[in-house]
Write a protein that holds these residues in place. Sequence first.
Motif, PDB file in Angstrom:
ATOM      1  N   TYR A 124      31.040  47.111  31.428  1.00 49.12           N
ATOM      2  CA  TYR A 124      30.070  46.463  30.539  1.00 49.12           C
ATOM      3  C   TYR A 124      30.816  45.804  29.381  1.00 49.12           C
ATOM      4  CZ  TYR A 124      26.689  49.155  33.190  1.00 49.12           C
ATOM      5  OH  TYR A 124      25.929  49.674  34.209  1.00 49.12           O
ATOM      6  N   ASP A 125      31.472  44.703  29.698  1.00 51.00           N
ATOM      7  CA  ASP A 125      32.259  43.913  28.744  1.00 51.00           C
ATOM      8  C   ASP A 125      31.608  42.532  28.718  1.00 51.00           C
ATOM      9  OD1 ASP A 125      34.210  42.933  27.082  1.00 51.00           O
ATOM     10  OD2 ASP A 125      35.813  42.985  28.574  1.00 51.00           O
ATOM     11  N   TRP A 126      30.613  42.366  27.834  1.00 55.68           N
ATOM     12  CA  TRP A 126      29.701  41.234  27.890  1.00 55.68           C
ATOM     13  C   TRP A 126      29.967  40.204  26.808  1.00 55.68           C
ATOM     14  CZ3 TRP A 126      24.579  44.428  28.520  1.00 55.68           C
ATOM     15  CH2 TRP A 126      24.595  45.064  29.768  1.00 55.68           C
ATOM     16  N   VAL A 127      29.493  38.982  27.068  1.00 62.46           N
ATOM     17  CA  VAL A 127      29.704  37.857  26.161  1.00 62.46           C
ATOM     18  C   VAL A 127      28.371  37.156  25.897  1.00 62.46           C
ATOM     19  CG1 VAL A 127      30.891  35.640  25.875  1.00 62.46           C
ATOM     20  CG2 VAL A 127      32.054  37.540  27.022  1.00 62.46           C
ATOM     21  N   GLY A 128      28.192  36.717  24.651  1.00 63.12           N
ATOM     22  CA  GLY A 128      27.013  35.955  24.275  1.00 63.12           C
ATOM     23  C   GLY A 128      27.373  34.873  23.269  1.00 63.12           C
ATOM     24  N   LYS A 129      26.513  33.875  23.157  1.00 62.62           N
ATOM     25  CA  LYS A 129      26.730  32.744  22.254  1.00 62.62           C
ATOM     26  C   LYS A 129      25.641  32.734  21.187  1.00 62.62           C
ATOM     27  CE  LYS A 129      27.187  27.727  22.270  1.00 62.62           C
ATOM     28  NZ  LYS A 129      27.244  26.530  23.108  1.00 62.62           N
ATOM     29  N   VAL A 130      26.044  32.528  19.929  1.00 61.93           N
ATOM     30  CA  VAL A 130      25.086  32.466  18.827  1.00 61.93           C
ATOM     31  C   VAL A 130      24.287  31.174  18.951  1.00 61.93           C
ATOM     32  CG1 VAL A 130      24.801  32.406  16.319  1.00 61.93           C
ATOM     33  CG2 VAL A 130      26.626  33.810  17.323  1.00 61.93           C
ATOM     34  N   ILE A 131      22.953  31.321  19.060  1.00 59.06           N
ATOM     35  CA  ILE A 131      22.087  30.149  19.195  1.00 59.06           C
ATOM     36  C   ILE A 131      21.251  29.901  17.933  1.00 59.06           C
ATOM     37  CG2 ILE A 131      22.031  30.170  21.707  1.00 59.06           C
ATOM     38  CD1 ILE A 131      19.312  31.624  21.534  1.00 59.06           C
ATOM     39  N   LYS A 132      21.242  30.865  17.019  1.00 61.56           N
ATOM     40  CA  LYS A 132      20.594  30.674  15.722  1.00 61.56           C
ATOM     41  C   LYS A 132      21.266  31.609  14.723  1.00 61.56           C
ATOM     42  CE  LYS A 132      16.105  30.437  13.429  1.00 61.56           C
ATOM     43  NZ  LYS A 132      14.643  30.588  13.607  1.00 61.56           N
ATOM     44  N   CYS A 133      21.633  31.040  13.591  1.00 64.11           N
ATOM     45  CA  CYS A 133      22.264  31.839  12.544  1.00 64.11           C
ATOM     46  C   CYS A 133      21.861  31.276  11.186  1.00 64.11           C
ATOM     47  CB  CYS A 133      23.782  31.840  12.706  1.00 64.11           C
ATOM     48  SG  CYS A 133      24.624  32.919  11.524  1.00 64.11           S
ATOM     49  N   LYS A 134      20.973  31.994  10.532  1.00 65.76           N
ATOM     50  CA  LYS A 134      20.513  31.604   9.208  1.00 65.76           C
ATOM     51  C   LYS A 134      20.719  32.819   8.306  1.00 65.76           C
ATOM     52  CE  LYS A 134      16.607  29.544   6.847  1.00 65.76           C
ATOM     53  NZ  LYS A 134      15.175  29.226   6.895  1.00 65.76           N
ATOM     54  N   PRO A 135      21.803  32.831   7.507  1.00 68.02           N
ATOM     55  CA  PRO A 135      22.127  34.014   6.705  1.00 68.02           C
ATOM     56  C   PRO A 135      20.923  34.582   5.964  1.00 68.02           C
ATOM     57  CG  PRO A 135      23.882  32.429   6.534  1.00 68.02           C
ATOM     58  CD  PRO A 135      22.772  31.762   7.299  1.00 68.02           C
ATOM     59  N   ASP A 136      20.779  35.880   6.090  1.00 68.22           N
ATOM     60  CA  ASP A 136      19.716  36.685   5.461  1.00 68.22           C
ATOM     61  C   ASP A 136      18.336  36.457   6.050  1.00 68.22           C
ATOM     62  OD1 ASP A 136      21.839  37.496   3.907  1.00 68.22           O
ATOM     63  OD2 ASP A 136      21.156  36.483   2.100  1.00 68.22           O
ATOM     64  N   PHE A 137      18.240  35.650   7.134  1.00 64.37           N
ATOM     65  CA  PHE A 137      16.926  35.381   7.738  1.00 64.37           C
ATOM     66  C   PHE A 137      16.884  35.546   9.258  1.00 64.37           C
ATOM     67  CE2 PHE A 137      16.611  33.177   3.690  1.00 64.37           C
ATOM     68  CZ  PHE A 137      15.375  33.628   3.241  1.00 64.37           C
ATOM     69  N   ALA A 138      17.921  35.091   9.985  1.00 68.06           N
ATOM     70  CA  ALA A 138      17.834  35.120  11.450  1.00 68.06           C
ATOM     71  C   ALA A 138      19.207  35.123  12.094  1.00 68.06           C
ATOM     72  CB  ALA A 138      17.029  33.925  11.949  1.00 68.06           C
ATOM     73  N   PHE A 139      19.299  35.834  13.232  1.00 71.81           N
ATOM     74  CA  PHE A 139      20.510  35.856  14.035  1.00 71.81           C
ATOM     75  C   PHE A 139      20.088  36.078  15.483  1.00 71.81           C
ATOM     76  CE2 PHE A 139      24.341  38.029  15.762  1.00 71.81           C
ATOM     77  CZ  PHE A 139      25.250  37.011  15.542  1.00 71.81           C
ATOM     78  N   HIS A 140      20.363  35.063  16.364  1.00 72.06           N
ATOM     79  CA  HIS A 140      19.955  35.118  17.764  1.00 72.06           C
ATOM     80  C   HIS A 140      21.154  34.824  18.659  1.00 72.06           C
ATOM     81  CE1 HIS A 140      15.636  33.672  16.531  1.00 72.06           C
ATOM     82  NE2 HIS A 140      16.022  34.744  15.858  1.00 72.06           N
ATOM     83  N   ILE A 141      21.208  35.503  19.790  1.00 71.08           N
ATOM     84  CA  ILE A 141      22.300  35.333  20.758  1.00 71.08           C
ATOM     85  C   ILE A 141      21.729  35.152  22.159  1.00 71.08           C
ATOM     86  CG2 ILE A 141      24.163  36.580  21.948  1.00 71.08           C
ATOM     87  CD1 ILE A 141      25.113  37.581  19.297  1.00 71.08           C
ATOM     88  N   ARG A 142      22.316  34.220  22.916  1.00 72.45           N
ATOM     89  CA  ARG A 142      22.007  34.081  24.348  1.00 72.45           C
ATOM     90  C   ARG A 142      23.180  34.686  25.117  1.00 72.45           C
ATOM     91  NH1 ARG A 142      18.607  31.909  27.433  1.00 72.45           N
ATOM     92  NH2 ARG A 142      17.744  30.474  25.924  1.00 72.45           N
ATOM     93  N   MET A 143      22.863  35.619  25.991  1.00 71.50           N
ATOM     94  CA  MET A 143      23.899  36.257  26.798  1.00 71.50           C
ATOM     95  C   MET A 143      24.401  35.271  27.863  1.00 71.50           C
ATOM     96  SD  MET A 143      24.320  39.087  25.326  1.00 71.50           S
ATOM     97  CE  MET A 143      25.446  39.881  26.449  1.00 71.50           C
ATOM     98  N   THR A 144      25.717  35.130  27.965  1.00 72.31           N
ATOM     99  CA  THR A 144      26.302  34.178  28.908  1.00 72.31           C
ATOM    100  C   THR A 144      27.112  34.855  30.010  1.00 72.31           C
ATOM    101  OG1 THR A 144      28.238  33.893  27.482  1.00 72.31           O
ATOM    102  CG2 THR A 144      26.400  32.346  27.174  1.00 72.31           C
ATOM    103  N   ASP A 145      27.587  36.065  29.752  1.00 76.39           N
ATOM    104  CA  ASP A 145      28.348  36.807  30.762  1.00 76.39           C
ATOM    105  C   ASP A 145      28.012  38.283  30.601  1.00 76.39           C
ATOM    106  OD1 ASP A 145      30.116  37.616  32.713  1.00 76.39           O
ATOM    107  OD2 ASP A 145      31.920  37.272  31.521  1.00 76.39           O
ATOM    108  N   ALA A 146      27.172  38.777  31.504  1.00 78.52           N
ATOM    109  CA  ALA A 146      26.704  40.157  31.450  1.00 78.52           C
ATOM    110  C   ALA A 146      26.265  40.543  32.861  1.00 78.52           C
ATOM    111  CB  ALA A 146      25.544  40.275  30.467  1.00 78.52           C
ATOM    112  N   ASP A 147      25.632  41.701  32.989  1.00 79.05           N
ATOM    113  CA  ASP A 147      25.125  42.035  34.313  1.00 79.05           C
ATOM    114  C   ASP A 147      23.946  41.117  34.642  1.00 79.05           C
ATOM    115  OD1 ASP A 147      22.753  43.094  33.297  1.00 79.05           O
ATOM    116  OD2 ASP A 147      23.383  45.160  33.519  1.00 79.05           O
ATOM    117  N   THR A 148      23.501  41.151  35.876  1.00 74.18           N
ATOM    118  CA  THR A 148      22.496  40.214  36.370  1.00 74.18           C
ATOM    119  C   THR A 148      21.224  40.213  35.531  1.00 74.18           C
ATOM    120  OG1 THR A 148      23.360  40.529  38.594  1.00 74.18           O
ATOM    121  CG2 THR A 148      21.186  39.534  38.418  1.00 74.18           C
TER     122      THR A 148
END
Length: 143
Positions: A55-79
């Motif tokens: 379980y060595d997974w990778v994701g990309k930050v798709i939203k980053c607004k300091p003190d308000f929001a942080f979102h990640i889309r998983m790009t390399d993980a299990d199915t």
Amino acid sequence: METYDIYHDLAIKASASQVFERITEPRHLENWWPRRCSGKPELGAIYNFYFTPEYDWVGKVIKCKPDFAFHIRMTDADTDWENTSFGFDIEPNVEDMNLKFFHESWPERNHHFRRSSFCWAMLLNGLKNYCEKGAIVSFEDRE
């Protein structure tokens, strides 16, 4: 194609900046979620979430607004996790922060989906205790 989503809300008695730091900075993430982590809280950055060799997974930050929001889309993980998105939206209240968590676009509502929903609830409680009390749960004792 139908997909499935996980949502959890929790109140945390901490500042928005403290909560944001705890959900974005690898050194803090390691205190409540993965065994090891790397990445920078900025749009387009790549995060590595290492739990075990399997379980060595990778994701990309798709939203980053300091003190308000942080979102990640998983790009390399299990199915089941691959191409899902998870994130945190912080809403200030008078005495605390309302943290709105989501993990969206699961392909199936299977055992892994149900187990992950439970684990997220437990981990988010760990995040709350980390923000409010400085409590760290060892990786081996996390759900």
